[in-house]
Design an enzyme around this catalytic site. Structure first.
Site, PDB file in Angstrom:
ATOM      1  N   ASP A  35      -5.779   6.611  -5.575  1.00 23.33           N
ATOM      2  CA  ASP A  35      -4.738   7.318  -4.825  1.00 23.33           C
ATOM      3  C   ASP A  35      -5.166   8.744  -4.512  1.00 23.33           C
ATOM      4  OD1 ASP A  35      -2.465   5.414  -4.655  1.00 23.33           O
ATOM      5  OD2 ASP A  35      -2.723   5.404  -6.832  1.00 23.33           O
ATOM      6  N   HIS A  66      -6.439   4.687  -1.109  1.00 20.87           N
ATOM      7  CA  HIS A  66      -5.140   4.860  -0.447  1.00 20.87           C
ATOM      8  C   HIS A  66      -4.979   6.344  -0.119  1.00 20.87           C
ATOM      9  CE1 HIS A  66      -0.450   4.599  -1.135  1.00 20.87           C
ATOM     10  NE2 HIS A  66      -0.767   4.951   0.099  1.00 20.87           N
ATOM     11  N   MET A  68      -3.049   9.304   0.995  1.00 21.38           N
ATOM     12  CA  MET A  68      -1.721   9.885   1.197  1.00 21.38           C
ATOM     13  C   MET A  68      -1.914  11.338   1.583  1.00 21.38           C
ATOM     14  SD  MET A  68       0.084   8.012  -2.010  1.00 21.38           S
ATOM     15  CE  MET A  68      -1.529   7.646  -2.689  1.00 21.38           C
ATOM     16  N   PHE A 143       3.952   9.591  -6.818  1.00 19.49           N
ATOM     17  CA  PHE A 143       3.935   9.552  -8.283  1.00 19.49           C
ATOM     18  C   PHE A 143       3.877   8.115  -8.787  1.00 19.49           C
ATOM     19  CE2 PHE A 143       6.228  13.244  -6.801  1.00 19.49           C
ATOM     20  CZ  PHE A 143       5.546  14.271  -7.453  1.00 19.49           C
ATOM     21  N   GLY A 197       0.024   0.619 -11.540  1.00 21.25           N
ATOM     22  CA  GLY A 197      -0.488   1.764 -12.289  1.00 21.25           C
ATOM     23  C   GLY A 197       0.064   1.806 -13.686  1.00 21.25           C
ATOM     24  N   SER A 198       1.331   2.220 -13.801  1.00 23.59           N
ATOM     25  CA  SER A 198       1.899   2.409 -15.139  1.00 23.59           C
ATOM     26  C   SER A 198       2.024   1.093 -15.903  1.00 23.59           C
ATOM     27  CB  SER A 198       3.253   3.125 -15.050  1.00 23.59           C
ATOM     28  OG  SER A 198       4.077   2.487 -14.124  1.00 23.59           O
TER      29      SER A 198
HETATM   30  C1  DX5 Z   1       2.190   6.032  -5.661  1.00 22.88           C
HETATM   31  C2  DX5 Z   1       0.832   5.446  -5.607  1.00 22.88           C
HETATM   32  C3  DX5 Z   1       0.683   4.250  -6.440  1.00 22.88           C
HETATM   33  C4  DX5 Z   1       0.965   4.472  -7.911  1.00 22.88           C
HETATM   34  C5  DX5 Z   1       1.662   3.232  -8.390  1.00 22.88           C
HETATM   35  O1  DX5 Z   1       2.340   6.981  -4.695  1.00 22.88           O
HETATM   36  O2  DX5 Z   1       0.471   5.089  -4.294  1.00 22.88           O
HETATM   37  O3  DX5 Z   1      -0.569   3.591  -6.259  1.00 22.88           O
HETATM   38  O4  DX5 Z   1      -0.155   4.700  -8.709  1.00 22.88           O
HETATM   39  O5  DX5 Z   1       2.052   3.437  -9.687  1.00 22.88           O
HETATM   40  P1  DX5 Z   1       3.120   2.494 -10.396  1.00 22.88           P
HETATM   41  O6  DX5 Z   1       2.506   1.114 -10.419  1.00 22.88           O
HETATM   42  O7  DX5 Z   1       3.286   3.095 -11.742  1.00 22.88           O
HETATM   43  O8  DX5 Z   1       4.363   2.526  -9.563  1.00 22.88           O
HETATM   44 ZN    ZN Z   2      -1.377   3.804  -4.050  1.00 24.87          ZN
END
Ligand code: DX5
Ligand code: ZN
Length: 227
Positions: A35, A66, A68, A143, A197-198
């Site tokens: 990210d 990704h 952003m 986040f 992620g988490s």
């Molecule tokens: C959020 C990111 C995600 C993030 C997902 O803006 O694009 O890739 O790491 O994290 P979880 O799986 O914890 O929602």
């Molecule tokens: Zn992402």
């Protein structure tokens, strides 16, 4: 391809990324999701091409980057050189999306287009034939650790239908709030690349969490729709 699991490093310990990557690769990760945030498009700031280059050196599976950021056109070449195998850009920041998608592909990188929770699927209509994948955000980006927005499930279905309509077999990726409880539903809706992620890194055993998420996702591909 059946379903690909893409652990997001955003929730990993940034002082030990190599170990985090090895653990999820042992657990069956198919991609590593990276990210990139610029503090403008999203409120958070993360990493740039030098860190991606270092990650690339210790990663066996492809890097799914990704972006952003408000001005991806300025950086796609640098991320391609750093080792991105896939790169996704947000429709919300790109008036010349067609040019950007082809610029990414011309660098030998798979091009994905991302839509935020408030962005309608119709904005993908003219670009749908050109993309290598579509990423549906199921949280507002910025986040890790946020709650899955339930409407995203039907959005995945709508994006899948759009891609089918233009005969593009490109997979749909989903990102945000995915865990062992909801992964079956999004896979049944048509998602074939799963970012988490988490649910992976905020556990005591990321290797096992990856393995369990993958088997739950694969079970949903081979079973009738879970509703
Ligand atoms: C959020 C990111 C995600 C993030 C997902 O803006 O694009 O890739 O790491 O994290 P979880 O799986 O914890 O929602
Ligand atoms: Zn992402």
């Amino acid at each position: 391809m059946s379903v690909l699991i893409a652990p997001s490093l955003l929730s990993a310990d940034f002082s030990a990324l190599g170990e985090a990557i090895s653990a999820v690769e042992r657990g069956g990760a198919d991609l590593i999701h990276v990210d990139v945030m610029d503090g403008h498009f999203v409120p958070n700031i993360t990493i740039g091409p030098p860190v991606v280059r270092s990650i690339k050196r210790v990663t066996k599976v492809p890097l799914d980057v990704h972006l952003m950021i408000t001005d991806p056109d300025r950086y796609i070449e640098a991320f391609a050189e750093a080792g991105a195998a896939m790169m996704s850009v947000h429709v919300e920041v790109l008036p010349h999306l067609h040019r950007t998608v082809h610029a990414i592909q011309d660098l030998g990188v798979k091009a994905g287009v991302v839509i935020n929770p408030s962005t309608p699927v119709v904005l993908l209509e003219s670009i749908a034939p050109d993309v290598d994948y579509v990423l549906v955000m199921s949280v507002n980006p910025g986040f890790g650790g946020q709650s899955f927005i339930p409407r995203s499930e039907s959005k995945v279905r709508d994006v899948r239908a759009l891609l089918d309509r233009v005969s593009n077999p490109a997979p749909v990726e989903i990102d945000g709030g995915i865990d062992i409880r909801n992964v079956g539903r999004v896979v049944s809706a048509g998602a074939r690349m799963i970012v988490a992620g988490s649910a992976i890194f905020h556990t005591s055993d990321p290797e096992r969490a990856t393995r369990e998420l993958k088997s739950a996702a694969l079970a949903a591909v081979s079973s009738p729709a879970v509703r």
